[in-house]
Scaffold this active site. Structure first.
Site, PDB file in Angstrom:
ATOM      1  N   GLU A  62       0.660  -1.206   0.340  1.00  0.00           N
ATOM      2  CA  GLU A  62      -0.045   0.036   0.004  1.00  0.00           C
ATOM      3  C   GLU A  62       0.164   1.427  -0.300  1.00  0.00           C
ATOM      4  O   GLU A  62       0.367   2.501  -0.530  1.00  0.00           O
ATOM      5  CB  GLU A  62      -0.961  -0.018   1.450  1.00  0.00           C
ATOM      6  CG  GLU A  62      -2.117  -1.312   1.248  1.00  0.00           C
ATOM      7  CD  GLU A  62      -1.441  -2.468   1.809  1.00  0.00           C
ATOM      8  OE1 GLU A  62       0.086  -2.398   1.749  1.00  0.00           O
ATOM      9  OE2 GLU A  62      -2.929  -3.085   1.763  1.00  0.00           O
ATOM     10  N   PHE A 124     -11.492  -7.429  13.858  1.00  0.00           N
ATOM     11  CA  PHE A 124     -10.083  -7.684  13.251  1.00  0.00           C
ATOM     12  C   PHE A 124      -9.978  -6.021  12.169  1.00  0.00           C
ATOM     13  O   PHE A 124     -10.782  -6.034  11.762  1.00  0.00           O
ATOM     14  CB  PHE A 124     -10.636  -8.711  12.518  1.00  0.00           C
ATOM     15  CG  PHE A 124      -9.500  -9.626  10.894  1.00  0.00           C
ATOM     16  CD1 PHE A 124      -8.079  -9.822  11.737  1.00  0.00           C
ATOM     17  CD2 PHE A 124      -9.873  -9.519   9.888  1.00  0.00           C
ATOM     18  CE1 PHE A 124      -7.198  -9.982  11.100  1.00  0.00           C
ATOM     19  CE2 PHE A 124      -8.918  -9.119   9.082  1.00  0.00           C
ATOM     20  CZ  PHE A 124      -7.376 -10.397   9.253  1.00  0.00           C
ATOM     21  N   GLN A 125      -8.354  -5.993  11.967  1.00  0.00           N
ATOM     22  CA  GLN A 125      -8.204  -5.494  10.875  1.00  0.00           C
ATOM     23  C   GLN A 125      -8.922  -3.872  11.676  1.00  0.00           C
ATOM     24  O   GLN A 125      -9.149  -3.005  10.396  1.00  0.00           O
ATOM     25  CB  GLN A 125      -8.620  -5.885   9.396  1.00  0.00           C
ATOM     26  CG  GLN A 125      -7.164  -7.073   9.242  1.00  0.00           C
ATOM     27  CD  GLN A 125      -7.177  -6.815   7.697  1.00  0.00           C
ATOM     28  OE1 GLN A 125      -8.426  -7.139   7.221  1.00  0.00           O
ATOM     29  NE2 GLN A 125      -6.194  -8.090   7.053  1.00  0.00           N
ATOM     30  N   LYS A 174     -17.445  -0.480   6.234  1.00  0.00           N
ATOM     31  CA  LYS A 174     -18.185  -1.365   5.081  1.00  0.00           C
ATOM     32  C   LYS A 174     -18.938  -1.465   5.240  1.00  0.00           C
ATOM     33  O   LYS A 174     -20.061  -1.339   4.398  1.00  0.00           O
ATOM     34  CB  LYS A 174     -17.665  -2.957   6.026  1.00  0.00           C
ATOM     35  CG  LYS A 174     -17.466  -3.910   4.586  1.00  0.00           C
ATOM     36  CD  LYS A 174     -16.530  -5.024   5.276  1.00  0.00           C
ATOM     37  CE  LYS A 174     -17.365  -5.709   4.004  1.00  0.00           C
ATOM     38  NZ  LYS A 174     -16.023  -7.032   4.708  1.00  0.00           N
ATOM     39  N   MET A 479      24.796   7.668   2.139  1.00  0.00           N
ATOM     40  CA  MET A 479      25.281   8.978   2.344  1.00  0.00           C
ATOM     41  C   MET A 479      24.765   9.040   4.089  1.00  0.00           C
ATOM     42  O   MET A 479      26.011   9.674   3.927  1.00  0.00           O
ATOM     43  CB  MET A 479      23.872   9.698   2.562  1.00  0.00           C
ATOM     44  CG  MET A 479      23.347  11.236   2.983  1.00  0.00           C
ATOM     45  SD  MET A 479      24.949  12.518   2.144  1.00  0.00           S
ATOM     46  CE  MET A 479      23.873  12.626   1.203  1.00  0.00           C
TER      47      MET A 479
END
Lengths: 565, 86
Positions: A62, A124-125, A174, A479
């Site tokens: 993502e 969940f999630q 949802k 760097m």
């Protein structure tokens, strides 16, 4: 972007699902590409997506969706759109949102959320996406009623691109996207108190008086030129005043690299000519820049003897870090066009700056037969011409691109300037190549950075995106190693990447054409092959791990304290 | 020195948290706060003090003013704190 025709939209039934309203809203905004990754809570939207004309780009993480959307926005000037599910999908977006926030990139991020009855129950999630992202978005909405979706999306796109652009987030539970038979309602649009600034005639006159009386003026410009699409106005102002000019990292490309009087980038890895001019100037005309610490070095010694005219699209930037003697907030292009810009006798100053630029110009005659990365990058950008777009990762190679590549427009240089996001380059290359298919898009990465989003080689392969990757490999976190060498008494700590994979083999495993370059004599052929390959290609470049980026202003020092090789 | 700022904003989910977070992230300590809901706009009044460093209240006000939903930002000097005699 081409908005859907009203006739097409009118044929849709009066009642839709929440998810269908999301798709309708994106089409209405003229969105053509969405970068995303599906998952449980966002599934209703992905279900509705299949019936749409939107092109979804399935990334492999993502974060890459957000970074690709970022680059899309920088090239097109329109908000990039990314989408992810709840929980880890949303948290993976956060770095990309922060990147867009720091660099003022318009973006609309869409996240799924658990159903509203489950919110706050550790489902969940479930994660508080709204709360986690508060510091890195311009605004966010948690949609509680599907009927609000059309207006919230319209408002989100408007706000992302207005004023100082930035990312916005829409969190979609949802049950909201699953809602059936939704009749779109009217969501009360809210506006910030941000004023629309009329041109301030008195301030303009004051600025013109300062310009006329200055003997050593410098034009210092930044990312606000690209944000305000003000490069034409900047170029016209520069041409009529011929005031020596310097750019920030984000300002590169606003003036073509090879224009006389343009002294290059200032700051930590800026040119000696640019830093010297700023150090010696008696008037600093700051346009769309914000006195960032990487540009100014020690702030109290930055242009210490100069009056300041500060022109910016965001009033909050004026006098934030450096007092402005004349403040001009508003439309940057309109302000630049309204300034008369009649200079005093500054021919001697122009000549001094030009002589300094010539005396301290970068040299490309490095000894040895190995690859000298600055010369290679310069050659690639010159060979690619005006359609060149570089997307960079973060580290030494990023500074070499900024110092040595030729840019003919602001969109030619896409870099993570504010946040410094390692892993930006490859997904940004994907976004840029899709946004401007005719461009020659070159991602310049390092062996540290590319591993942050290496999985996106699969995205390149999937869509046959003709991105050219130049992977500068010094088997080091270069760097960090450079700073440890210079400022930590060579106490090298966790910078050795001796166990890197064979990057050319790795690319081939993803189905990407690849080759390795390690001899200077092979550079012309490699540049030709890189630019003529029709599909995605990776050029793995091995360089001396002891190479450093010069010049360098040590942290906390004045820009006049530049170190050289 | 402390300053009191009054922020008028349109009520929305998360608006108060957003404003408090903005003030603290921009380098100001929050010393007192009151919240007054009204019919159309709500008012959040904060007494703030810049943390060490050069932070200007004018910059903070401009940063608040550009926040979505904010309709007005104003400033007034906070009254001096009275110390109880020991």
């Amino acid at each position: 972007m081409t908005p859907a025709s009203p006739a097409t939209l009118d044929k849709r039934p009066d009642t839709r699902t929440g998810a269908q309203l999301v798709i309708d809203a994106l089409e209405r905004e003229g969105v053509s590409h969405v970068f995303g990754y599906p998952g449980g809570a966002i599934m209703p939207v992905y279900d509705a997506l299949t019936a749409s004309r939107l092109k979804h780009i399935l990334v492999r993480h993502e974060q890459a969706a957000a970074l690709a959307a970022d680059a899309w926005a920088r090239v097109t000037g329109e908000p990039g759109v990314c989408m992810a599910t709840s929980g880890p999908g949303a948290t993976n977006l956060v770095t990309g949102l922060a990147n867009a926030f720091m660099d003022c990139v318009p973006m609309v991020a869409i996240t799924g959320q658990v159903a509203t009855p489950l919110m706050g129950t550790d489902a969940f999630q479930e994660i508080d996406t709204f709360g986690i992202t508060l510091p890195v978005v311009k605004h966010s909405w948690l949609v509680r009623d599907a009927a609000d979706i059309p207006d919230i999306f319209a408002e989100a796109f408007r706000f992302a691109r207005s004023g100082r652009p930035g990312p916005v987030l829409i969190d979609l539970p949802k049950d909201v996207t699953q809602a059936n038979g939704v009749t779109p309602g009217t969501f009360a649009c809210r506006t910030a108190a941000r004023a629309v600034f009329p041109l301030d005639a008195m301030a303009l006159a004051s600025a013109d008086r300062l310009i006329a009386s200055a003997r050593r003026p410098v034009l210092y410009f930044g990312g606000g030129i690209a944000l305000g699409r003000a490069e034409a106005a900047l170029r016209a102002f520069f041409q009529r005043t011929r005031i020596p000019a310097v750019a920030t990292l984000k300002g590169l490309g606003a003036l073509p690299t090879d224009w006389p009087g343009y002294l290059g980038m200032l700051g930590m890895h800026g040119t000696r000519a640019a830093n010297t001019a700023v150090n010696d100037c008696d008037l600093l005309i700051c346009v769309g820049a914000r006195f960032d610490d990487r540009a100014t070095g020690r702030l109290d010694s930055f242009a210490a003897h100069a009056r300041v005219i500060h022109i910016d699209g965001d009033a909050a930037e004026i006098s934030k870090l450096r007092h402005a003697d004349v403040a001009l907030a508003g439309d940057v292009a309109a302000i630049l066009s309204a300034l008369a810009g009649e200079t005093g006798p500054i021919e001697g100053w122009r000549r001094t700056c030009a002589e300094n630029a010539e005396r301290w110009a970068f040299r490309y005659d490095a000894p040895g037969s190995g690859i000298y990365a600055p010369a290679l990058l310069k050659q690639i950008s010159q060979a690619a011409g005006d359609r060149f777009i570089a997307t960079c990762d973060v580290g030494q190679h990023q500074m070499w691109v900024a110092q040595h590549c030729r840019f003919s427009r602001p969109q030619a240089h896409l870099t993570s300037a504010g946040l410094g996001t390692m892993g930006y380059g490859l997904p940004a290359g994907i976004g840029a190549a899709l946004a401007e298919p005719d461009a020659t898009v070159v991602t310049v990465s390092g062996d540290g950075s590319i591993m942050m989003n290496i999985q996106e080689l699969a995205t390149l392969r999937r869509y046959r995106i003709p991105l050219k990757i130049v992977l500068i490999d010094n088997a080091q976190l270069g760097m960090v190693r450079q700073w440890q060498e210079l400022f930590y008494e060579e106490n090298f700590s966790e910078v050795d990447l001796w166990d890197n994979p064979d990057f050319a083999e790795l690319a081939r495993a993803f189905g990407i054409e690849a080759f390795t370059l390690d001899r200077r004599a092979d550079v012309p052929g490699a540049v030709e092959r890189l630019l003529s390959t029709r599909g995605p290609v990776l050029c793995h470049v091995r360089i001396d791990p002891r190479e450093n980026v010069w010049p360098l202003v040590p942290p906390g020092k004045s820009n006049s304290d530049m170190m050289e090789a | 020195m402390t300053t009191q700022i009054d922020i008028d904003f349109l009520p929305a989910e998360g608006a108060v948290v957003r404003l408090i977070g903005l003030v603290e992230r921009r380098g100001f300590a929050l010393e007192a706060m009151s919240y007054a809901p009204a019919s159309t706009t709500h008012r959040l009044s904060m007494t703030v003090r810049p943390r060490p460093g050069q932070r200007r209240i004018e910059t903070l006000k401009a940063q608040i003013a550009r926040t979505y939903g904010v309709t007005a930002v104003s400033e007034r000097m906070a009254p001096p704190r009275l110390e109880a005699a020991s």
